[in-house]
Write an enzyme that holds these catalytic residues in place. Structure first.
Site, short mmCIF file in Angstrom:
data_model
loop_
_atom_site.label_atom_id
_atom_site.label_comp_id
_atom_site.label_asym_id
_atom_site.label_seq_id
_atom_site.Cartn_x
_atom_site.Cartn_y
_atom_site.Cartn_z
N ALA A 1 -3.17 -48.63 -12.94
CA ALA A 1 -2.55 -49.84 -12.35
C ALA A 1 -3.19 -50.06 -10.98
O ALA A 1 -2.51 -50.14 -9.95
CB ALA A 1 -1.04 -49.72 -12.27
N GLY B 1 -6.25 -50.75 -2.74
CA GLY B 1 -6.15 -49.43 -2.09
C GLY B 1 -6.93 -48.40 -2.88
O GLY B 1 -7.72 -47.62 -2.32
N HIS B 2 -6.74 -48.39 -4.19
CA HIS B 2 -7.48 -47.45 -5.04
C HIS B 2 -8.99 -47.72 -4.94
O HIS B 2 -9.79 -46.79 -4.85
CB HIS B 2 -7.09 -47.61 -6.51
CG HIS B 2 -5.67 -47.24 -6.82
ND1 HIS B 2 -4.75 -48.17 -7.26
CD2 HIS B 2 -5.03 -46.06 -6.80
CE1 HIS B 2 -3.59 -47.56 -7.49
NE2 HIS B 2 -3.73 -46.28 -7.22
N GLY C 1 -5.46 -40.95 -0.60
CA GLY C 1 -5.04 -41.94 0.39
C GLY C 1 -4.03 -41.39 1.38
O GLY C 1 -3.15 -40.61 1.01
N LYS D 1 -1.83 -43.16 2.44
CA LYS D 1 -0.59 -43.80 2.00
C LYS D 1 0.43 -42.74 1.55
O LYS D 1 1.61 -42.85 1.81
CB LYS D 1 -0.92 -44.76 0.87
CG LYS D 1 0.20 -45.12 -0.08
CD LYS D 1 1.11 -46.14 0.51
CE LYS D 1 2.17 -46.68 -0.42
NZ LYS D 1 2.69 -45.83 -1.43
N GLN E 1 1.45 -35.86 0.44
CA GLN E 1 0.61 -35.42 -0.69
C GLN E 1 -0.77 -34.97 -0.21
O GLN E 1 -1.29 -33.93 -0.65
CB GLN E 1 0.47 -36.57 -1.69
CG GLN E 1 -0.58 -36.35 -2.76
CD GLN E 1 -0.59 -37.45 -3.78
OE1 GLN E 1 0.26 -37.49 -4.66
NE2 GLN E 1 -1.55 -38.37 -3.70
N MET F 1 -0.20 -51.39 -0.02
CA MET F 1 -0.42 -51.64 -1.45
C MET F 1 0.06 -50.44 -2.25
O MET F 1 -0.15 -49.29 -1.86
CB MET F 1 -1.89 -51.90 -1.73
CG MET F 1 -2.32 -53.23 -1.18
SD MET F 1 -3.97 -53.64 -1.77
CE MET F 1 -4.21 -55.17 -0.88
N ARG G 1 3.60 -49.62 -7.54
CA ARG G 1 5.03 -49.88 -7.76
C ARG G 1 5.48 -51.22 -7.16
O ARG G 1 6.60 -51.65 -7.43
CB ARG G 1 5.88 -48.74 -7.19
CG ARG G 1 5.77 -47.45 -8.02
CD ARG G 1 6.81 -46.43 -7.60
NE ARG G 1 6.91 -45.33 -8.55
CZ ARG G 1 6.31 -44.14 -8.40
NH1 ARG G 1 5.55 -43.90 -7.35
NH2 ARG G 1 6.46 -43.20 -9.32
P1 AMP Z 1 -1.65 -43.32 -7.34
O1 AMP Z 1 -2.36 -44.05 -8.44
O2 AMP Z 1 -0.50 -44.08 -6.75
O3 AMP Z 1 -1.33 -41.90 -7.70
O4 AMP Z 1 -2.68 -43.22 -6.14
C1 AMP Z 1 -3.95 -42.68 -6.34
C2 AMP Z 1 -4.61 -42.50 -5.01
O5 AMP Z 1 -4.69 -43.77 -4.34
C3 AMP Z 1 -3.83 -41.58 -4.06
O6 AMP Z 1 -4.75 -40.77 -3.35
C4 AMP Z 1 -3.12 -42.56 -3.17
O7 AMP Z 1 -2.80 -42.01 -1.91
C5 AMP Z 1 -4.15 -43.65 -3.04
N1 AMP Z 1 -3.53 -44.91 -2.63
C6 AMP Z 1 -2.45 -45.51 -3.17
N2 AMP Z 1 -2.15 -46.63 -2.51
C7 AMP Z 1 -3.06 -46.74 -1.50
C8 AMP Z 1 -3.29 -47.70 -0.46
N3 AMP Z 1 -2.49 -48.76 -0.30
N4 AMP Z 1 -4.32 -47.50 0.38
C9 AMP Z 1 -5.14 -46.42 0.24
N5 AMP Z 1 -4.98 -45.49 -0.74
C10 AMP Z 1 -3.96 -45.64 -1.59
#
Ligand code: AMP
Length: 284
Positions: free
Chosen positions: A35, A39-40, A151, A153, A157, A188, A191
């Protein structure tokens, strides 16, 4: 940009990675749950600086969700994710099934302390970081990546993963990447699609409140008063606040009363409607 190579088994990932290594390339890993948003995608650009070959993983990891959480309804958008990754410089996508990562009889989990037990996310999601650390350790070992990016964010973690890599002597460099935000400041997040129109309009208040709290830290106000006021501001706006906390930016422990702003991090988690949002900023 060329389409990334799609890898769905651990052995395919290893064969791909060995070939990249033979070509003298450093391999970078970008773990995600799909998704994807900007950010990703920014993580792919950050890791490019350190890796000639980049693999993004897409895996909604069941073990990091509690039974009461949103694993089954977590947004999944695989085809769109592939399209987005083909627009950035991503060489491969590792997207295993749950049975590939957790075959019948899987019995191991990583036990954590330090930044995983400081009373922030761990207090509200007590099984979360064990699931995260276990899956990240598996991904790092499966990919044998030279470098991996996470991230800011998810600040706690990132601290947990740095500690994990240090403690288990994993030969990988961990990079932290800045939080990418919407124009109104909302961090971003996959969710954010859960938010109703009204919830979306108040959601940026988390970032605004953190910014005001950071200003108060710089002005020398007592930390507990800042936390209380920020929490009250969010509650008044309709949030159910889990925490607003000023912590040491490295250890995530409570700081000394006279700690310098440059050593601190401000972190918050709050629910609006049924959606739980987290955010954090530096105080300097
Ligand atoms: P997730 O798919 O939510 O598990 O996030 C995957 C990676 O993307 C993790 O390292 C998060 O910290 C990073 N991430 C999620 N949202 C952001 C964002 N808004 N800006 C930068 N990195 C992000």
């Amino acid at each position: 940009m060329p389409q990334p190579v799609l890898l769905d088994t651990i052995s395919a990932l290893r064969i791909w990675r060995n070939a990249e290594r033979r070509d003298g390339k450093r391999v970078g890993l970008v773990p995600t749950m799909g998704a994807l948003h900007h950010g990703h995608l920014s993580l792919v650009n950050v890791i490019r600086e350190e890796a000639e070959s980049v693999v993004a993983s897409i895996f909604v990891n069941p073990t990091q969700f509690a039974p009461t959480e949103d694993f089954s309804k977590y947004p999944r958008a695989f085809e769109r994710d592939l399209e987005l990754l083909s627009e950035v410089d991503c060489d491969a996508v590792f997207a295993p099934q749950v049975s590939e990562m957790y075959p019948d009889g899987f019995s191991t989990a990583i036990s954590l302390a330090g930044p995983a037990t400081v009373g922030l996310e761990d207090k509200f999601r007590p099984t979360h970081f064990t699931g995260v650390a276990t899956v990240v350790a598996k991904l790092l070992l499966q990919s044998n990546a030279d470098v991996a990016v996470f991230g800011e964010k998810d600040y706690q973690q990132l601290a947990v993963i740095r500690q994990l890599v240090r403690d288990l002597d994993l030969r990988v460099t961990i990079l932290g990447a800045p939080t990418i935000r919407e124009e109104d400041g909302l961090a971003m997040s996959s969710r954010n699609v859960y938010l109703t129109g009204r919830e979306r309009s108040v959601a940026p208040l988390i970032h605004q409140t953190l910014q005001e709290a950071a200003e108060a830290v710089r002005a020398g106000m007592p930390f507990d008063a800042i936390e209380r006021e920020a929490s009250a501001a969010l509650t008044d706006a309709g949030f159910e606040v889990d925490y607003v906390a000023i912590r040491d930016a490295e250890t995530l422990r409570e700081p000394a009363k006279d700690a310098a702003p440059g050593t601190l991090r401000l972190l918050a988690a709050a629910k609006i409607g049924s959606t739980r949002l987290i955010d954090n900023i530096a105080t300097e």
